[in-house]
Design a protein around this motif. Structure first.
Motif, mmCIF file in Angstrom:
data_model
loop_
_atom_site.group_PDB
_atom_site.id
_atom_site.type_symbol
_atom_site.label_atom_id
_atom_site.label_comp_id
_atom_site.label_asym_id
_atom_site.label_seq_id
_atom_site.Cartn_x
_atom_site.Cartn_y
_atom_site.Cartn_z
ATOM 1 N N PHE A 1 8.404 31.096 35.760
ATOM 2 C CA PHE A 1 7.701 30.172 34.885
ATOM 3 C C PHE A 1 7.281 28.956 35.692
ATOM 4 O O PHE A 1 7.975 28.550 36.619
ATOM 5 N N GLU A 2 6.151 28.368 35.316
ATOM 6 C CA GLU A 2 5.656 27.165 35.979
ATOM 7 C C GLU A 2 5.732 25.990 35.020
ATOM 8 O O GLU A 2 5.364 26.099 33.850
ATOM 9 N N TYR A 3 6.217 24.868 35.541
ATOM 10 C CA TYR A 3 6.370 23.647 34.753
ATOM 11 C C TYR A 3 5.795 22.476 35.525
ATOM 12 O O TYR A 3 5.632 22.526 36.738
ATOM 13 N N GLU B 1 -0.115 28.406 27.285
ATOM 14 C CA GLU B 1 -0.514 27.313 26.391
ATOM 15 C C GLU B 1 0.692 26.922 25.538
ATOM 16 O O GLU B 1 1.165 27.715 24.731
ATOM 17 N N SER B 2 1.208 25.710 25.753
ATOM 18 C CA SER B 2 2.371 25.249 25.003
ATOM 19 C C SER B 2 2.402 23.728 24.994
ATOM 20 O O SER B 2 2.114 23.088 26.012
ATOM 21 N N TYR C 1 17.867 13.020 32.845
ATOM 22 C CA TYR C 1 17.155 14.188 32.309
ATOM 23 C C TYR C 1 15.667 14.111 32.635
ATOM 24 O O TYR C 1 15.125 13.031 32.851
ATOM 25 N N ALA C 2 15.044 15.269 32.650
ATOM 26 C CA ALA C 2 13.594 15.338 32.842
ATOM 27 C C ALA C 2 13.007 16.195 31.735
ATOM 28 O O ALA C 2 13.626 17.180 31.303
ATOM 29 N N HIS C 3 11.847 15.821 31.259
ATOM 30 C CA HIS C 3 11.118 16.594 30.262
ATOM 31 C C HIS C 3 10.085 17.424 31.015
ATOM 32 O O HIS C 3 9.228 16.865 31.717
ATOM 33 N N LEU C 4 10.180 18.739 30.876
ATOM 34 C CA LEU C 4 9.272 19.643 31.571
ATOM 35 C C LEU C 4 8.302 20.268 30.591
ATOM 36 O O LEU C 4 8.685 20.661 29.487
#
Length: 57
Positions: A4-6, A24-25, A15-18
């Motif tokens: 998966f690519e983020y 498409e998300s 924390y990090a939000h990816l």
């Protein structure tokens, strides 16, 4: 195994939000920074495979 690519959308303390960019998300995934490469910054592209995150080249 799947990969998966983020992209790092936001860093919030430990924390990090990816955001997933290979599909498409609009959802953000909250991940502990201890699980991510230490040199990440907002906008860094990450690759997740084999239960590990690495910086995409």
């Amino acid at each position: 195994m799947n990969q998966f690519e983020y992209i790092v959308a936001d860093i919030d303390g430990d924390y990090a939000h990816l955001k997933r960019i290979d599909i498409e998300s609009d959802e953000l995934k909250l991940v502990a920074r201890a699980l991510l490469p230490p040199e990440i910054a907002e906008g860094t592209k990450l690759l997740y495979q084999w239960m590990q995150y690495s910086i995409a080249e």
